[in-house]
Scaffold this motif. Sequence first.
Motif, PDB file in Angstrom:
ATOM      1  N   ASN A 135       0.841  -1.193   0.000  1.00 30.05           N
ATOM      2  CA  ASN A 135       0.000   0.000   0.000  1.00 30.05           C
ATOM      3  C   ASN A 135       0.881   1.249   0.000  1.00 30.05           C
ATOM      4  N   ALA A 136       1.588   1.426  -1.120  1.00 33.40           N
ATOM      5  CA  ALA A 136       2.556   2.523  -1.243  1.00 33.40           C
ATOM      6  C   ALA A 136       1.848   3.773  -1.739  1.00 33.40           C
ATOM      7  N   ASN A 137       1.036   4.345  -0.882  1.00 36.32           N
ATOM      8  CA  ASN A 137       0.186   5.487  -1.228  1.00 36.32           C
ATOM      9  C   ASN A 137       0.826   6.769  -0.689  1.00 36.32           C
ATOM     10  N   THR A 138       1.303   7.613  -1.592  1.00 36.82           N
ATOM     11  CA  THR A 138       1.978   8.834  -1.154  1.00 36.82           C
ATOM     12  C   THR A 138       1.026   9.817  -0.476  1.00 36.82           C
ATOM     13  N   SER A 139      -0.272   9.667  -0.703  1.00 38.90           N
ATOM     14  CA  SER A 139      -1.228  10.548  -0.042  1.00 38.90           C
ATOM     15  C   SER A 139      -1.506  10.113   1.393  1.00 38.90           C
ATOM     16  N   GLU A 140      -0.981   8.933   1.785  1.00 39.72           N
ATOM     17  CA  GLU A 140      -1.180   8.415   3.142  1.00 39.72           C
ATOM     18  C   GLU A 140       0.133   8.339   3.912  1.00 39.72           C
ATOM     19  N   GLY A 141       1.122   9.111   3.484  1.00 39.21           N
ATOM     20  CA  GLY A 141       2.369   9.187   4.237  1.00 39.21           C
ATOM     21  C   GLY A 141       3.514   8.359   3.701  1.00 39.21           C
ATOM     22  N   PHE A 142       3.301   7.601   2.645  1.00 39.46           N
ATOM     23  CA  PHE A 142       4.399   6.822   2.068  1.00 39.46           C
ATOM     24  C   PHE A 142       5.412   7.774   1.433  1.00 39.46           C
ATOM     25  N   LYS A 143       6.685   7.593   1.789  1.00 32.29           N
ATOM     26  CA  LYS A 143       7.753   8.439   1.272  1.00 32.29           C
ATOM     27  C   LYS A 143       8.709   7.593   0.444  1.00 32.29           C
ATOM     28  N   PRO A 144       8.716   7.760  -0.882  1.00 30.91           N
ATOM     29  CA  PRO A 144       9.571   6.927  -1.733  1.00 30.91           C
ATOM     30  C   PRO A 144      11.060   7.001  -1.402  1.00 30.91           C
ATOM     31  N   SER A 145      11.523   8.103  -0.868  1.00 30.23           N
ATOM     32  CA  SER A 145      12.934   8.229  -0.526  1.00 30.23           C
ATOM     33  C   SER A 145      13.303   7.445   0.728  1.00 30.23           C
ATOM     34  N   ARG A 146      12.317   7.118   1.549  1.00 36.62           N
ATOM     35  CA  ARG A 146      12.553   6.389   2.800  1.00 36.62           C
ATOM     36  C   ARG A 146      11.950   4.991   2.774  1.00 36.62           C
ATOM     37  N   ASP A 147      10.757   4.856   2.207  1.00 34.87           N
ATOM     38  CA  ASP A 147      10.010   3.610   2.230  1.00 34.87           C
ATOM     39  C   ASP A 147      10.208   2.819   0.939  1.00 34.87           C
ATOM     40  N   VAL A 148       9.761   1.570   0.950  1.00 36.44           N
ATOM     41  CA  VAL A 148       9.938   0.669  -0.188  1.00 36.44           C
ATOM     42  C   VAL A 148       8.579   0.155  -0.649  1.00 36.44           C
TER      43      VAL A 148
END
Length: 334
Positions: A135-148
């Motif tokens: 659930n890699a949803n950037t609108s829910e706090g997922f940060k591509p630079s930190r998260d996978v």
Amino acid sequence: MKIWSYREGEMPMVHNGPTTYIYSIEGQFIFELESELSNHSFMAKHPDEAHAFFLPMSISKLTDSLYPTYSKGGRFSETLSRVFTDYVYVLSRKYPYWNRTNGADHFFVSCHDWAPLISRIDHHIYDNFMKVLCNANTSEGFKPSRDVSIPEYNLKKFELGPPRLGQPPNQRPVLAFFAGAAHGDIRAKLFKHWKEKDNEVLVFEQLPKNYSYHKIMGETKFCLCPSGSEVASPRVVEAMRQGCVPVLISDYYSIPFEDVLDWTKFSVQIPPSKIPEIKTILKAIPYSKYLTLQKRVMKVSRHFELNRPAKPFDVFHMVLHSVWLRRLNFRLPF
């Protein structure tokens, strides 16, 4: 790269996870990483050797264990967050590793929709923590630079994927195909414009009995992969397995392995606003370009394969590579 999987915690919430249905990557990853049969060269024999630390807690199993008791009379997200945070506190008090980087070299893996909820309480302690999520949803706090971001799999018991039924490119008469439940606004829009309305763009909410889901995928040029209740869809992996070019239809979705894979070379991305134009867009793709896309799908599909034990370049190694990249890029502020 060396990884240490923490030994603390007891089943069913820790060292355990589902291996079937859409949350299956949680259990598959935990069991692969902790299995003595896997014998991975990157598993640290002692935590002092580790470059990254794995928290073997399954949000799916955590939810199964706690939800029946603690869902009544309150917000379950708070319970979920407190239990996960308690586990972090146990590790941070017993070992020096979390505190020395504020969790930046620690990660967990989850495909459950509620995985982002763990940081709802005491969210500051998770500022650096790597969340490896479907659930890699950037609108829910997922940060591509930190998260996978990781692919989603819908597995049956004793299987690591459906049978391969893909046909050669010249034996794929179906232009586009989708079948699935009416979850979310994007699929609602897809059904409004295309559900059982076209003989080239086949869209079903309920697949007819005389149709085989994976067989149709294997006879289709472009497989539609719209987001549902959450941004990820197992259809992306299923399409690749059948040699079908995935068509991503989503908002706010951080696509898996973008650090090393250029998705524009083997997929089509259509914004939800262009759903009424799906047929026009796909028909406008020259056949020569389709052949190139399809050839590249076959080439990159090995990076999305799930193997037990894991094999080089498969999804297990791709996830760890993504973790490694973020571990390298992290710098503590002074």
